[in-house]
Design an enzyme around this catalytic site. Sequence first.
Site, PDB file in Angstrom:
ATOM      1  N   HIS A 121      -9.463 -15.451  -3.011  1.00 53.97           N
ATOM      2  CA  HIS A 121     -10.070 -14.600  -1.991  1.00 53.97           C
ATOM      3  C   HIS A 121     -11.502 -15.063  -1.759  1.00 53.97           C
ATOM      4  O   HIS A 121     -12.252 -15.224  -2.726  1.00 53.97           O
ATOM      5  CB  HIS A 121     -10.096 -13.144  -2.479  1.00 53.97           C
ATOM      6  CG  HIS A 121      -8.765 -12.475  -2.509  1.00 53.97           C
ATOM      7  ND1 HIS A 121      -8.569 -11.219  -1.999  1.00 53.97           N
ATOM      8  CD2 HIS A 121      -7.576 -12.864  -3.007  1.00 53.97           C
ATOM      9  CE1 HIS A 121      -7.300 -10.869  -2.166  1.00 53.97           C
ATOM     10  NE2 HIS A 121      -6.675 -11.846  -2.789  1.00 53.97           N
TER      11      HIS A 121
ATOM     12  N   GLY B 168      -3.447  -5.554   4.467  1.00 46.23           N
ATOM     13  CA  GLY B 168      -2.846  -4.448   3.702  1.00 46.23           C
ATOM     14  C   GLY B 168      -2.704  -3.220   4.595  1.00 46.23           C
ATOM     15  O   GLY B 168      -1.703  -3.031   5.292  1.00 46.23           O
ATOM     16  N   GLY B 169      -3.792  -2.454   4.674  1.00 49.35           N
ATOM     17  CA  GLY B 169      -3.758  -1.241   5.512  1.00 49.35           C
ATOM     18  C   GLY B 169      -3.464  -1.550   6.954  1.00 49.35           C
ATOM     19  O   GLY B 169      -2.805  -0.766   7.655  1.00 49.35           O
TER      20      GLY B 169
ATOM     21  N   GLN C 112      -4.437 -12.071   4.638  1.00 49.79           N
ATOM     22  CA  GLN C 112      -3.750 -10.958   3.964  1.00 49.79           C
ATOM     23  C   GLN C 112      -4.139  -9.652   4.638  1.00 49.79           C
ATOM     24  O   GLN C 112      -5.327  -9.345   4.793  1.00 49.79           O
ATOM     25  CB  GLN C 112      -4.161 -10.897   2.494  1.00 49.79           C
ATOM     26  CG  GLN C 112      -3.380 -11.848   1.631  1.00 49.79           C
ATOM     27  CD  GLN C 112      -3.770 -11.746   0.167  1.00 49.79           C
ATOM     28  OE1 GLN C 112      -3.352 -12.565  -0.603  1.00 49.79           O
ATOM     29  NE2 GLN C 112      -4.577 -10.808  -0.217  1.00 49.79           N
TER      30      GLN C 112
ATOM     31  N   LYS D  82     -13.650  -5.435   5.976  1.00 52.11           N
ATOM     32  CA  LYS D  82     -14.392  -4.296   5.396  1.00 52.11           C
ATOM     33  C   LYS D  82     -15.339  -4.691   4.273  1.00 52.11           C
ATOM     34  O   LYS D  82     -16.168  -3.898   3.831  1.00 52.11           O
ATOM     35  CB  LYS D  82     -13.392  -3.262   4.866  1.00 52.11           C
ATOM     36  CG  LYS D  82     -12.664  -3.682   3.590  1.00 52.11           C
ATOM     37  CD  LYS D  82     -11.626  -2.656   3.166  1.00 52.11           C
ATOM     38  CE  LYS D  82     -10.951  -3.054   1.863  1.00 52.11           C
ATOM     39  NZ  LYS D  82      -9.841  -2.185   1.484  1.00 52.11           N
TER      40      LYS D  82
ATOM     41  N   ASP E 210      -1.231  -5.000  -5.518  1.00 53.69           N
ATOM     42  CA  ASP E 210      -2.662  -4.752  -5.386  1.00 53.69           C
ATOM     43  C   ASP E 210      -3.358  -5.007  -6.719  1.00 53.69           C
ATOM     44  O   ASP E 210      -2.701  -5.069  -7.769  1.00 53.69           O
ATOM     45  CB  ASP E 210      -2.937  -3.332  -4.875  1.00 53.69           C
ATOM     46  CG  ASP E 210      -3.996  -3.392  -3.758  1.00 53.69           C
ATOM     47  OD1 ASP E 210      -3.918  -2.602  -2.807  1.00 53.69           O
ATOM     48  OD2 ASP E 210      -4.882  -4.260  -3.850  1.00 53.69           O
ATOM     49  N   GLU E 211      -4.698  -5.103  -6.659  1.00 51.23           N
ATOM     50  CA  GLU E 211      -5.424  -5.562  -7.851  1.00 51.23           C
ATOM     51  C   GLU E 211      -5.337  -4.570  -9.012  1.00 51.23           C
ATOM     52  O   GLU E 211      -5.556  -4.955 -10.167  1.00 51.23           O
ATOM     53  CB  GLU E 211      -6.904  -5.828  -7.520  1.00 51.23           C
ATOM     54  CG  GLU E 211      -7.760  -4.622  -7.218  1.00 51.23           C
ATOM     55  CD  GLU E 211      -7.609  -4.137  -5.799  1.00 51.23           C
ATOM     56  OE1 GLU E 211      -6.878  -4.781  -5.005  1.00 51.23           O
ATOM     57  OE2 GLU E 211      -8.185  -3.093  -5.473  1.00 51.23           O
TER      58      GLU E 211
ATOM     59  N   GLY F 100      -9.000  -8.025   3.376  1.00 49.75           N
ATOM     60  CA  GLY F 100      -9.940  -6.894   3.220  1.00 49.75           C
ATOM     61  C   GLY F 100     -10.312  -6.305   4.566  1.00 49.75           C
ATOM     62  O   GLY F 100     -11.167  -6.820   5.263  1.00 49.75           O
ATOM     63  N   GLY F 101      -9.613  -5.233   4.945  1.00 48.44           N
ATOM     64  CA  GLY F 101      -9.977  -4.539   6.188  1.00 48.44           C
ATOM     65  C   GLY F 101      -9.474  -5.227   7.433  1.00 48.44           C
ATOM     66  O   GLY F 101      -9.912  -4.948   8.543  1.00 48.44           O
TER      67      GLY F 101
ATOM     68  N   LYS G 265      -2.141   1.345  -2.838  1.00 40.88           N
ATOM     69  CA  LYS G 265      -2.409   0.351  -3.887  1.00 40.88           C
ATOM     70  C   LYS G 265      -1.493   0.559  -5.085  1.00 40.88           C
ATOM     71  O   LYS G 265      -0.967  -0.355  -5.674  1.00 40.88           O
ATOM     72  CB  LYS G 265      -3.866   0.498  -4.367  1.00 40.88           C
ATOM     73  CG  LYS G 265      -4.940   0.031  -3.429  1.00 40.88           C
ATOM     74  CD  LYS G 265      -6.323   0.398  -4.013  1.00 40.88           C
ATOM     75  CE  LYS G 265      -7.434  -0.206  -3.202  1.00 40.88           C
ATOM     76  NZ  LYS G 265      -7.787  -1.545  -3.590  1.00 40.88           N
TER      77      LYS G 265
ATOM     78  N   LYS H  42       0.864  -1.194   0.000  1.00 37.27           N
ATOM     79  CA  LYS H  42       0.000   0.000   0.000  1.00 37.27           C
ATOM     80  C   LYS H  42       0.894   1.236   0.000  1.00 37.27           C
ATOM     81  O   LYS H  42       1.958   1.218   0.606  1.00 37.27           O
ATOM     82  CB  LYS H  42      -0.895  -0.007   1.248  1.00 37.27           C
ATOM     83  CG  LYS H  42      -1.822  -1.228   1.379  1.00 37.27           C
ATOM     84  CD  LYS H  42      -2.958  -1.213   0.385  1.00 37.27           C
ATOM     85  CE  LYS H  42      -3.803  -2.470   0.470  1.00 37.27           C
ATOM     86  NZ  LYS H  42      -4.897  -2.533  -0.447  1.00 37.27           N
TER      87      LYS H  42
ATOM     88  N   LYS I  14       2.040  -9.240  -1.969  1.00 39.95           N
ATOM     89  CA  LYS I  14       1.401  -9.225  -3.289  1.00 39.95           C
ATOM     90  C   LYS I  14       1.231  -7.800  -3.796  1.00 39.95           C
ATOM     91  O   LYS I  14       1.195  -6.840  -3.030  1.00 39.95           O
ATOM     92  CB  LYS I  14       0.063  -9.960  -3.255  1.00 39.95           C
ATOM     93  CG  LYS I  14      -1.073  -9.226  -2.594  1.00 39.95           C
ATOM     94  CD  LYS I  14      -2.367 -10.046  -2.553  1.00 39.95           C
ATOM     95  CE  LYS I  14      -3.230  -9.773  -3.746  1.00 39.95           C
ATOM     96  NZ  LYS I  14      -3.743  -8.394  -3.830  1.00 39.95           N
TER      97      LYS I  14
ATOM     98  N   ARG J  85     -10.365 -11.471  -6.780  1.00 38.63           N
ATOM     99  CA  ARG J  85     -11.746 -11.498  -7.334  1.00 38.63           C
ATOM    100  C   ARG J  85     -12.345 -10.104  -7.536  1.00 38.63           C
ATOM    101  O   ARG J  85     -13.546  -9.916  -7.490  1.00 38.63           O
ATOM    102  CB  ARG J  85     -12.636 -12.334  -6.428  1.00 38.63           C
ATOM    103  CG  ARG J  85     -12.680 -11.799  -5.001  1.00 38.63           C
ATOM    104  CD  ARG J  85     -13.632 -12.578  -4.109  1.00 38.63           C
ATOM    105  NE  ARG J  85     -13.757 -11.911  -2.800  1.00 38.63           N
ATOM    106  CZ  ARG J  85     -14.650 -12.216  -1.891  1.00 38.63           C
ATOM    107  NH1 ARG J  85     -15.518 -13.187  -2.102  1.00 38.63           N
ATOM    108  NH2 ARG J  85     -14.698 -11.556  -0.745  1.00 38.63           N
TER     109      ARG J  85
HETATM  110  C1  CAP Z   1      -7.186  -5.450   0.888  1.00 33.83           C
HETATM  111  C2  CAP Z   1      -7.230  -5.333  -0.618  1.00 33.83           C
HETATM  112  C3  CAP Z   1      -7.908  -6.492  -1.306  1.00 33.83           C
HETATM  113  C4  CAP Z   1      -9.237  -6.843  -0.736  1.00 33.83           C
HETATM  114  C5  CAP Z   1     -10.138  -7.432  -1.812  1.00 33.83           C
HETATM  115  C6  CAP Z   1      -7.912  -4.059  -1.051  1.00 33.83           C
HETATM  116  O1  CAP Z   1      -6.518  -4.346   1.382  1.00 33.83           O
HETATM  117  O2  CAP Z   1      -5.928  -5.279  -1.148  1.00 33.83           O
HETATM  118  O3  CAP Z   1      -7.990  -6.135  -2.667  1.00 33.83           O
HETATM  119  O4  CAP Z   1      -9.018  -7.800   0.224  1.00 33.83           O
HETATM  120  O5  CAP Z   1     -11.325  -7.835  -1.200  1.00 33.83           O
HETATM  121  O6  CAP Z   1      -7.427  -3.502  -2.033  1.00 33.83           O
HETATM  122  O7  CAP Z   1      -8.920  -3.715  -0.431  1.00 33.83           O
HETATM  123  P1  CAP Z   1      -6.766  -3.943   2.917  1.00 33.83           P
HETATM  124  P2  CAP Z   1     -11.737  -9.386  -1.195  1.00 33.83           P
HETATM  125  O8  CAP Z   1      -6.158  -5.045   3.770  1.00 33.83           O
HETATM  126  O9  CAP Z   1      -6.036  -2.626   3.103  1.00 33.83           O
HETATM  127  O10 CAP Z   1      -8.229  -3.825   3.116  1.00 33.83           O
HETATM  128  O11 CAP Z   1     -10.561 -10.078  -0.557  1.00 33.83           O
HETATM  129  O12 CAP Z   1     -12.987  -9.420  -0.372  1.00 33.83           O
HETATM  130  O13 CAP Z   1     -11.928  -9.788  -2.599  1.00 33.83           O
HETATM  131 MG    MG Z   2      -6.492  -4.869  -3.105  1.00 32.63          MG
END
Ligand code: CAP
Ligand code: MG
Length: 421
Positions: free
Chosen positions: A298, A373-374, A371, A305, A177-178, A350-351, A151, A149, A175, A266
């Site tokens: 995922h 991230g923040g 996983q 979140k 980010d998407e 996610g969160g 992203k 992060k 990893k 996803r």
């Molecule tokens: C999480 C994340 C992932 C989410 C995707 C984001 O970051 O990198 O893409 O987990 O959601 O960009 O939000 P945080 P899911 O840890 O900072 O939230 O896994 O539900 O598909």
């Molecule tokens: Mg992400």
Amino acid sequence: MLEYIDLKYKPSSDDLLCEYYLEPNEMSIEKASEHIAGESSIGTWTELSTMNREIAHKLKPTIYGIDHANKLVKIAYPSELFECANMPQILSSVAGNIFGMKAVKALRLEDIAFPKCILKSFPGPFFGIDGIRKLAGVKKRPLLGTIVKPKVGLSSDQHAKVAFDAWVGGCDIVKDDENLTSQAFNVFEDRVKKTLSMKEKAESITGERKFYMPNVSAETDEMLTRAEFVKQHGGEYVMVDILTVGWSALQTLRSFDLKRVIHAHRAGHAALTRNPRHGISMLTIAKVARLIGVDQLHIGTIVGKMEGSKLDVEEIEDEIEKPFFHPKKPAHALEQSWGEIKPVFAVASGGLHPRLIPDVCNMLGPNIIIQVGGGLFGHPHGVFAGARACRQAIDAAVKGADLEKYSRTHYELRQALDKWK
Ligand code: CAP
Ligand code: MG
């Protein structure tokens, strides 16, 4: 109109089974389900001069279950309707035109079960859970991953540096980010080379295997070129946004002799999965992804979140981690027996932050990749401390230790708990 309803029909092992949530539009659920059965197979809105007994006999699906109270309809499709090894064609049939039909107010593909002949035509995961655990040398505990992060925005040098800090702090996996692929400020090849060399440095310092998941999502030829680049430079993983690259591209990536772990992000799924009345369930998407052959997927966190109920997330994990031959359970009509298709490692992301990690471990068990991230990159004392705090939270969960007590002797965890109450 062809007769599609036969509530006495017992699906054969050769049928592809679908369960739909169906809200009829100014007609009976029986009538509406016949429209769905027809449009997803051999029918259309009117009788056809070109239809004949032989086609009907061979290719007509059967509506074998109608649950009026829950608005659920079960349809068995003869496998001859489908082309083996062709996921676009399968989904264009059972998850195609039907969502737009006026005969329904709402329609959701809740579940799908593939017959053996179709199952055998897909490779499934190359590694699966056991293969990943062997690669990582981590027998039991949940794996810890992070997502760099912000992203997007860091340069390739900065990306490699923070990845190093995360690995040395205790992450197994880092990893992309998407939405990070190959932007001007962080070109793919540059990032991969620098981050993989930092990975080797982190491995030599920690004595642990470390993994980098570069995002290869791109136009298919370019995606394959990038995957090959990762392989040539010693990377063990590729990450791909499976919904935005598409099922055909995912099949191509899997069929490419990659022998790399495929991590399935996803992004975009909620456009299909979120509405409980209309679309396609995440359970269905997870089964499709396992069949095509992703190694990690995922599935949600329950506590983070993103939306996704405990029941849903646990059901998806059960389904994708089900071993080849699972113990005989009371046969739910859509029970999928996976044959030789390996299990997929579930990813909770996610969160999340250290305080939530024990909940995820307790609800989703040790076969999970957590996983953060923040919740790692936002640690008051930086990335290294953030990684240590997350790893400490996993260690506490594995030991069944109380997190607050554990944090008294684990400083980085304490700081994280103070920040995220
Ligand atoms: C999480 C994340 C992932 C989410 C995707 C984001 O970051 O990198 O893409 O987990 O959601 O960009 O939000 P945080 P899911 O840890 O900072 O939230 O896994 O539900 O598909
Ligand atoms: Mg992400």
